[in-house]
Enzyme design. Sequence first.
Site, PDB file in Angstrom:
ATOM      1  N   GLY A 197       0.815  -1.205   0.000  1.00  0.00           N
ATOM      2  CA  GLY A 197       0.000   0.000   0.000  1.00  0.00           C
ATOM      3  C   GLY A 197       0.844   1.249   0.000  1.00  0.00           C
ATOM      4  O   GLY A 197       2.065   1.200   0.104  1.00  0.00           O
ATOM      5  N   ARG A 198       0.135   2.383  -0.124  1.00  0.00           N
ATOM      6  CA  ARG A 198       0.803   3.659  -0.193  1.00  0.00           C
ATOM      7  C   ARG A 198       0.241   4.557   0.882  1.00  0.00           C
ATOM      8  O   ARG A 198      -0.971   4.644   1.059  1.00  0.00           O
ATOM      9  CB  ARG A 198       0.595   4.289  -1.567  1.00  0.00           C
ATOM     10  CG  ARG A 198       1.426   5.539  -1.813  1.00  0.00           C
ATOM     11  CD  ARG A 198       1.139   6.086  -3.204  1.00  0.00           C
ATOM     12  NE  ARG A 198       1.320   5.060  -4.222  1.00  0.00           N
ATOM     13  CZ  ARG A 198       2.501   4.730  -4.753  1.00  0.00           C
ATOM     14  NH1 ARG A 198       3.598   5.346  -4.359  1.00  0.00           N
ATOM     15  NH2 ARG A 198       2.584   3.797  -5.667  1.00  0.00           N
ATOM     16  N   GLY A 199       1.118   5.208   1.599  1.00  0.00           N
ATOM     17  CA  GLY A 199       0.687   6.113   2.643  1.00  0.00           C
ATOM     18  C   GLY A 199       1.082   7.534   2.331  1.00  0.00           C
ATOM     19  O   GLY A 199       1.521   7.855   1.232  1.00  0.00           O
ATOM     20  N   THR A 200       0.920   8.390   3.319  1.00  0.00           N
ATOM     21  CA  THR A 200       1.200   9.801   3.104  1.00  0.00           C
ATOM     22  C   THR A 200       2.667  10.044   2.795  1.00  0.00           C
ATOM     23  O   THR A 200       3.017  10.823   1.909  1.00  0.00           O
ATOM     24  CB  THR A 200       0.801  10.600   4.357  1.00  0.00           C
ATOM     25  OG1 THR A 200      -0.567  10.361   4.635  1.00  0.00           O
ATOM     26  CG2 THR A 200       1.027  12.080   4.131  1.00  0.00           C
ATOM     27  N   PHE A 201       3.515   9.350   3.536  1.00  0.00           N
ATOM     28  CA  PHE A 201       4.939   9.632   3.427  1.00  0.00           C
ATOM     29  C   PHE A 201       5.704   8.542   2.698  1.00  0.00           C
ATOM     30  O   PHE A 201       6.917   8.518   2.746  1.00  0.00           O
ATOM     31  CB  PHE A 201       5.533   9.828   4.821  1.00  0.00           C
ATOM     32  CG  PHE A 201       4.888  10.958   5.557  1.00  0.00           C
ATOM     33  CD1 PHE A 201       5.180  12.264   5.220  1.00  0.00           C
ATOM     34  CD2 PHE A 201       3.966  10.715   6.549  1.00  0.00           C
ATOM     35  CE1 PHE A 201       4.579  13.304   5.889  1.00  0.00           C
ATOM     36  CE2 PHE A 201       3.366  11.753   7.220  1.00  0.00           C
ATOM     37  CZ  PHE A 201       3.667  13.058   6.886  1.00  0.00           C
ATOM     38  N   GLY A 202       5.012   7.627   2.094  1.00  0.00           N
ATOM     39  CA  GLY A 202       5.735   6.587   1.378  1.00  0.00           C
ATOM     40  C   GLY A 202       4.835   5.408   1.057  1.00  0.00           C
ATOM     41  O   GLY A 202       3.614   5.531   0.977  1.00  0.00           O
ATOM     42  N   VAL A 204       4.438   0.855   1.378  1.00  0.00           N
ATOM     43  CA  VAL A 204       4.708  -0.285   2.232  1.00  0.00           C
ATOM     44  C   VAL A 204       4.825  -1.524   1.362  1.00  0.00           C
ATOM     45  O   VAL A 204       4.029  -1.732   0.434  1.00  0.00           O
ATOM     46  CB  VAL A 204       3.590  -0.473   3.284  1.00  0.00           C
ATOM     47  CG1 VAL A 204       3.894  -1.657   4.186  1.00  0.00           C
ATOM     48  CG2 VAL A 204       3.427   0.791   4.113  1.00  0.00           C
ATOM     49  N   LYS A 219       8.184  -0.027   5.527  1.00  0.00           N
ATOM     50  CA  LYS A 219       7.653   1.247   5.046  1.00  0.00           C
ATOM     51  C   LYS A 219       8.817   2.060   4.486  1.00  0.00           C
ATOM     52  O   LYS A 219       9.781   2.355   5.201  1.00  0.00           O
ATOM     53  CB  LYS A 219       6.968   1.997   6.187  1.00  0.00           C
ATOM     54  CG  LYS A 219       6.383   3.340   5.789  1.00  0.00           C
ATOM     55  CD  LYS A 219       5.670   3.980   6.967  1.00  0.00           C
ATOM     56  CE  LYS A 219       5.045   5.308   6.569  1.00  0.00           C
ATOM     57  NZ  LYS A 219       4.341   5.938   7.718  1.00  0.00           N
ATOM     58  N   ASP A 315      -3.554  10.928  13.134  1.00  0.00           N
ATOM     59  CA  ASP A 315      -4.119  10.356  11.903  1.00  0.00           C
ATOM     60  C   ASP A 315      -4.820   9.042  12.224  1.00  0.00           C
ATOM     61  O   ASP A 315      -4.620   8.038  11.548  1.00  0.00           O
ATOM     62  CB  ASP A 315      -3.032  10.153  10.851  1.00  0.00           C
ATOM     63  CG  ASP A 315      -3.640   9.925   9.461  1.00  0.00           C
ATOM     64  OD1 ASP A 315      -4.825  10.255   9.272  1.00  0.00           O
ATOM     65  OD2 ASP A 315      -2.933   9.406   8.581  1.00  0.00           O
TER      66      ASP A 315
END
Length: 1211
Positions: A197-202, A204, A219, A315
């Site tokens: 998956g993709r998060g705010t800062f990068g 995974v 991550k 968050d």
Amino acid sequence: MASQLQVFSPPSVSSSAFCSAKKLKIEPSGWDVSGQSSNDKYYTHSKTLPATQGQASSSHQVANFNIPAYDQGLLLQAPAVEHIVVTAADSSGSAATATFQSSQTLTHRSNVSLLEPYQKCGLKRKSEEVDSNGSVQIIEEHPPLMLQNRTVVGAAATTTTVTTKSSSSSGEGDYQLVQHEILCSMTNSYEVLEFLGRGTFGQVAKCWKRSTKEIVAIKILKNHPSYARQGQIEVSILSRLSSENADEYNFVRSYECFQHKNHTCLVFEMLEQNLYDFLKQNKFSPLPLKYIRPILQQVATALMKLKSLGLIHADLKPENIMLVDPVRQPYRVKVIDFGSASHVSKAVCSTYLQSRYYRAPEIILGLPFCEAIDMWSLGCVIAELFLGWPLYPGASEYDQIRYISQTQGLPAEYLLSAGTKTTRFFNRDPNLGYPLWRLKTPEEHELETGIKSKEARKYIFNCLDDMAQVNMSTDLEGTDMLAEKADRREYIDLLKKMLTIDADKRVTPLKTLNHQFVTMTHLLDFPHSNHVKSCFQNMEICKRRVHMYDTVSQIKSPFTTHVAPSTSTNLTMSFSNQLSTVHNQASVLASSSTAAAATLSLANSDVSLLNYQSALYPPSAAPVPGVAQQGVSLQPGTTQICTQTDPFQQTFIVCPPAFQTGLQATTKHSGFPVRMDNAVPLVPQAPAAQPLQIQSGVLTQGSCTPLMVATLHPQVATITPQYAVPFTLSCAAGRPALVEQTAAVQQAWPGGTQQILLPSAWQQLPGVALHNSVQPTAVIPEAMGSSQQLADWRNAHSHGNQYSTIMQQPSLLTNHVTLATAQPLNVGVAHVVRQQQSSSLPSRKNKQSAPVSSTSSLEVLPSQVYSLVGSSPLRTTSSYNSLVPVQDQHQPIIIPDTPSPPVSVITIRSDTDEEEDNKFKPSSSSLKARSNVISYVTVNDSPDSDSSLSSPYPTDTLSALRGNSGTLLEGPGRTAADGIGTRTIIVPPLKTQLGDCTGATQASGLLSSSKTKPVASVSGQSSGCCITPTGYRAQRGGASAVQPLNLSQNQQSSSASTSQERSSNPAPRRQQAFVAPLSQAPYAFQHGSPLHSTGHPHLAPAPAHLPSQPHLYTYAAPTSAAALGSTSSIAHLFSPQGSSRHAAAYTTHPSTLVHQVPVSVGPSLLTSASVAPAQYQHQFATQSYIGSSRGSTIYTGYPLSPTKISQYSYL
């Protein structure tokens, strides 16, 4: 030529780990847009692996498709809608610039028919907007997609939403993963298995750690300069959290941090599925409260820890709450993604934080904020779980504050006036005489900003209370439905506190953990409900748990920075995880050399009790090495403990597996369910001989609560002498209690006996005067010659588990003995030995309306296992004070400790100042079933309890007692309002002679509990003990009143009976107490505690048991007179302030002090002025065994001093 999208394929739809992103899956059947993360873009991946696609040499190429290959008719163009695009991530700390553009959305045609209007899987979770069209999902909010040029679509998606096989950084700073690529730290190497998956800062990736062959989640942070600072903050926060127990406080476990090709990589434990995917998997169906509760408890525990560290998660949302293992650990969750976290001291008001649906009002209005924003987010999360849909799914911040204001009202004026962004959403009304803030209308806001307001709510509530009416289960009925409604009321109450607009008034994590919805004390009113039982079972997952590789020694790896040569860009930082003590009980309990532990020989663990403690588990509640100095050892036997660990650091209860009711002893082991009011591990004890060894230092300074060990003898011809070992508790503050051991202490208990080890948790109550109160233990044997079995009475109550809330108070756990667990314990020993009939029958009887037993005695079932008091700052569950009128035959009596100081008081005193001539005695009467009954009296002194009124179970209303003169104490038609305010509860006898069915019916069994209006007593004095059809309670007229209540009966006199004339005046006449010439032991209770229980137990006639109290089970040996022993023992624990004038009047104290409660002891036991020495066989042949500190006013040895009876001319 159209660009090809190449994406990795996860093995399952639900596979995710440390990720805050939703997945956009591209499948032949249609697009399933499951949302996105706090980032501004999506990523796509597919479950299909076309075999026709080319394979890269170093990576696995999957899911290759051409957008032009799709039929043009399959592409539906959504109408142009205005959207707001925040170019910078909300939580990055950079200023957000809003641009307005016409975004063309793209969707697959076959998906339109699959999605219900309210199940829009493409929910935007942060700065993105939700399209109001039911089936059209927004894919991108970047520059408008040119549908006439398909290659542009593919190229845009390639650069922003999809990972390719090239291993290079994109323009956004994301690292481009390659499957099977090796990520190397200084100490470990990881192989990339798949993209998660993709998060705010990068992003995974799921990786395989080569050295240990375990699966981890890595991550990979962006290397963009705007994310560099936040990345450093995340690393520092994870480094701080790594020193805490991640399993105990329910946040993700971090392993190490390293640099890979100028990207910071964080290694975490692999988790299964986030809550959003879980909801999606269940088609966004509402989650029952019994599943919401453990999730809430675990997340609140994590927030409690973060608050104690001064950290803000910032968050919190379903995407960042991960299910650890949905199959093996249902609803075991952990909090992930600390990428937006910050220290509370570094919080900046203008920073965009939190996903919009879960954004607190102070963030929207631009107010200063603190950790309370996480509680708002958690409230929104549990509301979403309850509804299956976000409570406030605002498409913009305006919609968000509009939804909040419509349901909960406008924020207070002082909040709006202080907000830096208030004018974006509110106007001052110039038409009013004074300026007030008014929410802008959607038209006004659209006119000013160009952003069109949307309606995305599935439920629109006028107030939060309306939520209780939605999604009511239809398969519940009876008590299950009542329990569900009560649960919903508590849920809404907690939700309103969590969603308080004013952050200063918002509930804290600690108070959340102590709320009734979490502690489930309100469900104790429904003990027979299967629904309630499942609620308690689901909370089992909230127990403290220890990871398998935690070791005894806290091995902490230093947070090191490995400086590599200039040719290498790797930077490795190792996160140290707190490796807390292994709760392997076999090893811990064996380490008695340093901190002596309790080694209990346990077997046949077929008695189960829920090991759930419904309060927080602070680190200060951990075992203190200086506390656990001594222990109790039950030998012989192996050091075999329960298979489970002891997560709550509680005391064990050694419980007899069976109590024989035949004429001869039996070795049959049959687990007997025990209902305890404290959640402690229960294990049955084999009936083999168990010597009790009590170490000299078992009592420590400030310890005032005894732990009673009773031995029950089966029917045997001869019984070896038993030894009672009462300890002197000289509980003056600052003075340690002393124990003098004699040979009697160390002699073994006889074979064939069964031990009950009752732990005490009463000192956990806050506000209790620990240093000046003692709960003594008295053994009162009476002559008994009946062969009546007690199994009938025992079977009258269904056996089930009772659960309670034990709030461990760290301040009360510092100076007490622990059984290797920091559970406060003190030890007093008493043996129950049945005594043959030795006293003559009474010379006269009262007139009875029906045949009754020949003798009547006030007795308590021997060996009653008393429930412990579970307490939290919000609720104290009372326990039983047991008194029993027993007819026809006599049985030995135990008056054990009243388990809780702030609970009910059974007071026996002589009112020497205003004593009247008519003295009352306990009545010997019958109800309607049988003679030879055993009943329980529980006296509670909280007049404001409405447990009985809210109970779903009926309680029998008994007719009044008949006194010596034959007059009724109160007619059966008298209402409860005529009774007194306090309440006495008696468990009904099951077999009593059928008495008069008229108003003169006699009552020796149950007096049903009911909330009665308190009546003022005469002259502010004690109003005595009034017995009414609806209430039998000891009423205290004033703060200093102490109630007379006789607990014994003189066998030389006639059968005691109580009578009282009731006039039309509702105030009862002053009642006098008949006090037998007996030695008495002072019981100390506390009355004025502000934490007095507001919900008190009440008993109902069998089989309908009281909702709020544990079952009282009779663990009685057979009652044949031929097999009874001839001697008895007595163990007294006295408080230093106990006056030697035990039968005299006791000095009253203010309500904030403890009250002296003298309890009479049977005449056949103790030497007194009116009891012949021949009637009492002294069991301890030689030396006195009660030691006393200097200055104590208590007795220090046998024989006890005779009672001063000069005041009682009538005796």
